[in-house]
Design an enzyme around this catalytic site. Structure first.
Site, PDB file in Angstrom:
ATOM      1  N   MET A  29       0.848  -1.195   0.000  1.00  0.00           N
ATOM      2  CA  MET A  29       0.000   0.000   0.000  1.00  0.00           C
ATOM      3  C   MET A  29       0.885   1.247   0.000  1.00  0.00           C
ATOM      4  SD  MET A  29      -3.397  -0.980   2.095  1.00  0.00           S
ATOM      5  CE  MET A  29      -2.784  -0.657   3.729  1.00  0.00           C
ATOM      6  N   HIS A  36       9.304  -3.714   3.318  1.00  0.00           N
ATOM      7  CA  HIS A  36       8.833  -3.933   1.945  1.00  0.00           C
ATOM      8  C   HIS A  36      10.016  -4.260   1.026  1.00  0.00           C
ATOM      9  CE1 HIS A  36       5.616  -1.000   3.333  1.00  0.00           C
ATOM     10  NE2 HIS A  36       4.907  -2.044   2.956  1.00  0.00           N
ATOM     11  N   SER A 184       6.796  -0.418  10.200  1.00  0.00           N
ATOM     12  CA  SER A 184       5.423  -0.268   9.734  1.00  0.00           C
ATOM     13  C   SER A 184       5.269   1.114   9.136  1.00  0.00           C
ATOM     14  CB  SER A 184       4.465  -0.419  10.918  1.00  0.00           C
ATOM     15  OG  SER A 184       3.209   0.140  10.604  1.00  0.00           O
TER      16      SER A 184
HETATM   17  O1  PAF Z   1      -0.026  -5.750   3.559  1.00  0.00           O
HETATM   18  C1  PAF Z   1      -0.477  -4.839   2.858  1.00  0.00           C
HETATM   19  O2  PAF Z   1       0.149  -3.803   2.643  1.00  0.00           O
HETATM   20  C2  PAF Z   1      -1.853  -4.985   2.245  1.00  0.00           C
HETATM   21  O3  PAF Z   1      -2.732  -5.586   3.119  1.00  0.00           O
HETATM   22  C3  PAF Z   1      -1.855  -5.687   0.878  1.00  0.00           C
HETATM   23  C4  PAF Z   1      -1.363  -7.118   0.972  1.00  0.00           C
HETATM   24  C5  PAF Z   1      -0.984  -4.899  -0.086  1.00  0.00           C
HETATM   25  C6  PAF Z   1      -3.276  -5.710   0.306  1.00  0.00           C
HETATM   26  O4  PAF Z   1      -3.800  -4.433   0.132  1.00  0.00           O
END
Ligand code: PAF
Length: 282
Positions: A29, A36, A184
């Protein structure tokens, strides 16, 4: 050169020439952090082509949740993805991703109910629906999810199994700040005091792990001790602290040999809700 695609059909078309290659999908997101990026690096290592998506999915936010204030920084994210040599970035708008007559929802029943599902009704149906849509568009060989959202990982894995989706779901370990706080996108909302107090999550989980390492099997006791750690943070408001079976997410009363369990926490600091977890063994 990373290709940025804004529309579903354009993404499909762009991926057409790579159908015989291994494709790794990292759905996000945005507001990217090292966690990430670690997923991307893993995807890169294990595949020929990497696709990242950035989409703040409205379906997974409740009416009183932080959809509007969720951090967004597309240009910064894009730069980070280019640096990681991501091949494709899919960043659709809400309008083109969910057409006005969109009405389908995928729900994974039991796994969506406890933990985060209890305080965020509808959240996991929103997650499952968007992930299934992304899987259908990208048709990746492997899907990369982080362990921090362990319940999300379980829900998606179950969906993939139940619906015979030909993808491997890969889970990457939690990425932490040097002092232990789980990374986060929501950490930016913490005040200086809250940021310090937020370490109570990782402290409580470390305690849970060390108690089990010492042979404590009584989950009520482990939970009590975790709660005591959270209570020491004056601004922390507990959402849940649970010890559950790592596969079914059902509460565990006593740890037994060979059974994998998960100690999981959700704690509010003002409006910011933090989660963290650790796998433990009897
Ligand atoms: O973990 C996330 O950022 C979200 O829940 C995802 C997997 C991209 C789905 O919108």
């Amino acid at each position: 050169m990373m290709k940025v695609l804004r529309r579903s059909q354009a993404l499909r078309k762009a991926l057409d020439p790579y159908r015989n290659k291994k494709i790794g999908l990292v759905p996000t997101m945005g507001a990217l952090h090292e966690g990430h990026l670690s997923l991307l690096r893993l995807a890169k290592k294990e595949n020929d082509i990497t696709v990242a998506s950035i989409f703040v999915n409205p379906l997974q936010f409740g009416p009183k949740e932080d959809l509007r204030r969720y951090p967004r920084n597309f240009l910064r994210d894009k730069k980070l993805l280019i640096k990681e040599k991501t091949d494709f970035l899919f960043a659709p708008s809400k309008k083109t991703f969910y057409l006005t007559d969109f009405q389908t929802s995928v729900s994974v029943k039991c796994l969506s109910e406890p933990l985060c599902g209890a305080s965020r009704p509808g959240h996991f149906a929103g997650v499952a629906t968007v992930v299934l849509k992304l899987l259908n568009l990208v048709r990746p060989t492997a899907l990369y999810l982080g362990q921090k959202d362990y319940q999300q990982f379980r829900v998606v894995t179950q969906m993939v199994k139940d619906l015979d989706i030909p993808v491997e779901v890969r889970r990457a370990p939690i990425f932490r700040e040097p002092d232990g706080l789980a990374m986060s996108s929501r950490n930016v909302f913490l005040s200086e005091t809250e940021r310090k107090e937020a370490l109570c999550l990782v402290r409580a989980l470390k305690l849970a792990r060390s108690l089990t390492a010492k042979g404590v099997k009584d989950c009520r006791r482990i939970r009590r001790e975790m709660l005591a750690v959270i209570k020491k943070a004056p601004h922390a408001r507990l959402d849940y602290a649970e010890i559950v079976d790592a596969a079914t997410l059902e509460p565990v009363v006593k740890l037994t040999k060979g059974r994998k369990a998960l100690a999981a926490l959700a704690v509010f600091f003002s409006k910011t809700r933090l989660i963290d977890n650790v796998l433990i063994k009897g």
